[in-house]
Design a protein around this motif. Structure first.
Motif, mmCIF file in Angstrom:
data_model
loop_
_atom_site.group_PDB
_atom_site.id
_atom_site.type_symbol
_atom_site.label_atom_id
_atom_site.label_comp_id
_atom_site.label_asym_id
_atom_site.label_seq_id
_atom_site.Cartn_x
_atom_site.Cartn_y
_atom_site.Cartn_z
ATOM 1 N N GLU A 1 -40.259 18.625 -5.782
ATOM 2 C CA GLU A 1 -40.464 19.183 -4.437
ATOM 3 C C GLU A 1 -41.172 18.186 -3.525
ATOM 4 O OE1 GLU A 1 -38.430 22.390 -5.555
ATOM 5 O OE2 GLU A 1 -39.242 22.088 -3.523
ATOM 6 N N ARG A 2 -42.340 17.757 -3.956
ATOM 7 C CA ARG A 2 -43.131 16.873 -3.096
ATOM 8 C C ARG A 2 -42.490 15.486 -3.031
ATOM 9 N NH1 ARG A 2 -48.842 17.259 -5.829
ATOM 10 N NH2 ARG A 2 -47.478 17.355 -7.650
ATOM 11 N N LEU A 3 -42.714 14.818 -1.878
ATOM 12 C CA LEU A 3 -42.166 13.471 -1.693
ATOM 13 C C LEU A 3 -43.137 12.399 -2.165
ATOM 14 C CD1 LEU A 3 -40.639 13.807 1.898
ATOM 15 C CD2 LEU A 3 -39.533 14.224 -0.327
ATOM 16 N N TYR A 4 -44.403 12.755 -2.256
ATOM 17 C CA TYR A 4 -45.434 11.814 -2.682
ATOM 18 C C TYR A 4 -46.429 12.576 -3.530
ATOM 19 C CZ TYR A 4 -46.891 6.990 -1.866
ATOM 20 O OH TYR A 4 -47.127 5.634 -2.017
ATOM 21 N N ALA A 5 -46.902 11.985 -4.605
ATOM 22 C CA ALA A 5 -47.766 12.721 -5.524
ATOM 23 C C ALA A 5 -48.803 11.825 -6.166
ATOM 24 C CB ALA A 5 -46.910 13.364 -6.618
ATOM 25 N N ALA B 1 -44.566 7.465 -4.559
ATOM 26 C CA ALA B 1 -43.344 8.128 -4.118
ATOM 27 C C ALA B 1 -42.736 8.820 -5.339
ATOM 28 C CB ALA B 1 -42.363 7.109 -3.542
ATOM 29 N N THR B 2 -42.155 9.981 -5.116
ATOM 30 C CA THR B 2 -41.525 10.721 -6.218
ATOM 31 C C THR B 2 -40.008 10.517 -6.170
ATOM 32 O OG1 THR B 2 -41.312 12.654 -4.797
ATOM 33 C CG2 THR B 2 -43.330 12.470 -6.161
ATOM 34 N N TYR B 3 -39.329 11.003 -7.188
ATOM 35 C CA TYR B 3 -37.865 10.873 -7.164
ATOM 36 C C TYR B 3 -37.237 11.540 -5.939
ATOM 37 C CZ TYR B 3 -37.597 8.930 -11.914
ATOM 38 O OH TYR B 3 -37.703 8.111 -13.018
ATOM 39 N N PRO B 4 -37.695 12.724 -5.521
ATOM 40 C CA PRO B 4 -37.092 13.292 -4.300
ATOM 41 C C PRO B 4 -37.129 12.349 -3.100
ATOM 42 C CG PRO B 4 -38.317 14.997 -5.419
ATOM 43 C CD PRO B 4 -38.598 13.706 -6.158
ATOM 44 N N LEU B 5 -38.201 11.579 -2.945
ATOM 45 C CA LEU B 5 -38.262 10.634 -1.823
ATOM 46 C C LEU B 5 -37.341 9.443 -2.082
ATOM 47 C CD1 LEU B 5 -39.356 9.728 0.878
ATOM 48 C CD2 LEU B 5 -41.386 8.829 -0.286
ATOM 49 N N LEU B 6 -37.365 8.905 -3.272
ATOM 50 C CA LEU B 6 -36.496 7.759 -3.591
ATOM 51 C C LEU B 6 -35.025 8.156 -3.468
ATOM 52 C CD1 LEU B 6 -38.295 6.216 -6.717
ATOM 53 C CD2 LEU B 6 -38.660 5.708 -4.288
ATOM 54 N N ASP C 1 -28.861 10.084 -3.315
ATOM 55 C CA ASP C 1 -27.872 9.635 -2.321
ATOM 56 C C ASP C 1 -28.055 8.176 -1.947
ATOM 57 O OD1 ASP C 1 -28.427 12.826 -0.738
ATOM 58 O OD2 ASP C 1 -26.901 12.243 -2.216
ATOM 59 N N ALA C 2 -29.127 7.557 -2.434
ATOM 60 C CA ALA C 2 -29.454 6.203 -1.968
ATOM 61 C C ALA C 2 -28.455 5.171 -2.496
ATOM 62 C CB ALA C 2 -30.862 5.826 -2.427
ATOM 63 N N GLU C 3 -28.161 4.186 -1.646
ATOM 64 C CA GLU C 3 -27.491 2.975 -2.127
ATOM 65 C C GLU C 3 -28.542 2.198 -2.911
ATOM 66 O OE1 GLU C 3 -23.901 3.833 -0.434
ATOM 67 O OE2 GLU C 3 -24.340 2.021 -1.598
ATOM 68 N N VAL C 4 -28.230 1.730 -4.098
ATOM 69 C CA VAL C 4 -29.217 1.026 -4.919
ATOM 70 C C VAL C 4 -28.799 -0.418 -5.125
ATOM 71 C CG1 VAL C 4 -30.426 0.954 -7.143
ATOM 72 C CG2 VAL C 4 -29.839 3.161 -6.109
ATOM 73 N N GLU C 5 -29.701 -1.316 -4.829
ATOM 74 C CA GLU C 5 -29.475 -2.749 -5.038
ATOM 75 C C GLU C 5 -30.529 -3.281 -5.991
ATOM 76 O OE1 GLU C 5 -28.156 -3.530 -0.367
ATOM 77 O OE2 GLU C 5 -29.596 -4.851 -1.366
ATOM 78 N N TRP C 6 -30.087 -3.987 -7.026
ATOM 79 C CA TRP C 6 -31.009 -4.684 -7.930
ATOM 80 C C TRP C 6 -30.926 -6.166 -7.606
ATOM 81 C CZ3 TRP C 6 -34.041 -2.794 -12.169
ATOM 82 C CH2 TRP C 6 -33.974 -1.401 -12.332
ATOM 83 N N HIS C 7 -32.039 -6.756 -7.224
ATOM 84 C CA HIS C 7 -32.114 -8.191 -6.923
ATOM 85 C C HIS C 7 -32.939 -8.830 -8.031
ATOM 86 C CE1 HIS C 7 -30.444 -7.984 -2.760
ATOM 87 N NE2 HIS C 7 -30.814 -6.719 -2.900
ATOM 88 N N VAL C 8 -32.260 -9.589 -8.902
ATOM 89 C CA VAL C 8 -32.844 -10.007 -10.171
ATOM 90 C C VAL C 8 -32.601 -11.499 -10.390
ATOM 91 C CG1 VAL C 8 -32.805 -9.500 -12.657
ATOM 92 C CG2 VAL C 8 -32.267 -7.703 -11.034
ATOM 93 N N ASP C 9 -33.537 -12.197 -10.997
ATOM 94 C CA ASP C 9 -33.251 -13.604 -11.302
ATOM 95 C C ASP C 9 -32.560 -13.686 -12.665
ATOM 96 O OD1 ASP C 9 -36.213 -15.229 -12.708
ATOM 97 O OD2 ASP C 9 -35.298 -13.281 -13.183
#
Ligand code: 6PG
Length: 225
Positions: A150-154, A168-173, A209-217
């Protein structure tokens, strides 16, 4: 989900700084930017502050914070301010800290501040790091905030040490337009592999719903098949 692999940590920092500046510059209106803590993003923030972007449209905030005074050397907000936001025209919203305040009260107040800033919009971009145990933000394996829906930050704790955190919680991410995870170094290779197999808290950030980008070496991506 998009994976971008770079030769070196320096290339991660430069590539991500350029990409963030481009996203901000290509946007219209207010831009909500969640900043990762820890040490990985510091070099990137120092490059990003020199990039041309309409910073006056950007409100920055913290994907997570340690429960320490604002001027404490371990404060993510202090690090973000020193490496980035004090050098550009972006406001930085930081969670309150007071010995007479609980982490829960601070997290609730911070969530209200974020909601006020967003005005119903999704955050345009949230930056994240990755711990060797697969945590991201302060969503640690086995920690209570993993189940918050429920909460966006915890408020949260690091189970191994009982150290209090704000996160930040999963709902916010999951509600964000875009998430960018920055990782480098061979010490993170197992956490990257396990995350891509969905076995870590970081491995669950793509369930919204987020677009997810992993920027990794290259070193941190070495165990990906
Ligand atoms: C924090 C973070 C945390 C961090 C990882 C990686 O407060 O520490 O936000 O999630 O991103 O622990 O930390 P390093 O970048 O220092 O390896």
């Amino acid at each position: 989900m998009e994976l971008i692999v770079y030769e070196s940590p320096q290339d991660v920092s430069s590539g991500v700084a350029d990409r963030i500046a481009g996203l901000i510059g290509g946007s219209r209106g207010p831009f909500s930017l969640g900043l990762a803590g820890g040490s990985t993003p510091e070099a990137m923030y120092r490059e990003l502050r020199n990039c041309d972007a309409p910073w006056e449209r950007v409100t920055s905030w913290l994907s997570d914070e340690r429960w320490v005074p604002h001027d404490h050397e371990r404060s993510n907000g202090r690090m973000a301010s020193e490496t980035l936001t004090s050098h550009v025209a972006s406001d930085l919203i930081r969670p309150e800290f007071s010995p007479t305040m609980s982490p829960e009260e601070s997290a609730s107040a911070y969530e209200r501040a974020l909601r006020d800033d967003l005005g119903g919009r999704a955050p345009e971009l949230i930056l994240l790091g990755l711990g060797e145990d697969g945590h991201t933000a302060s969503l640690f394996p086995g920690s209570p905030a993993l189940s918050e829906r429920e909460r966006l930050y915890a408020a949260n704790v690091i189970p191994a040490t009982d150290e209090p955190r704000l996160t930040a919680t999963y709902p916010l991410l999951w509600a964000a337009r875009r998430l960018m995870v920055l990782v480098y170094g061979k010490g993170k290779a197992e956490a990257v592999r396990d995350s891509f197999q969905g076995k870590t808290p970081a491995g669950l950030i793509g369930q919204g719903d987020a677009e997810v980008e992993w920027h990794v070496d290259a070193a941190a991506s070495a165990l990906l098949s």
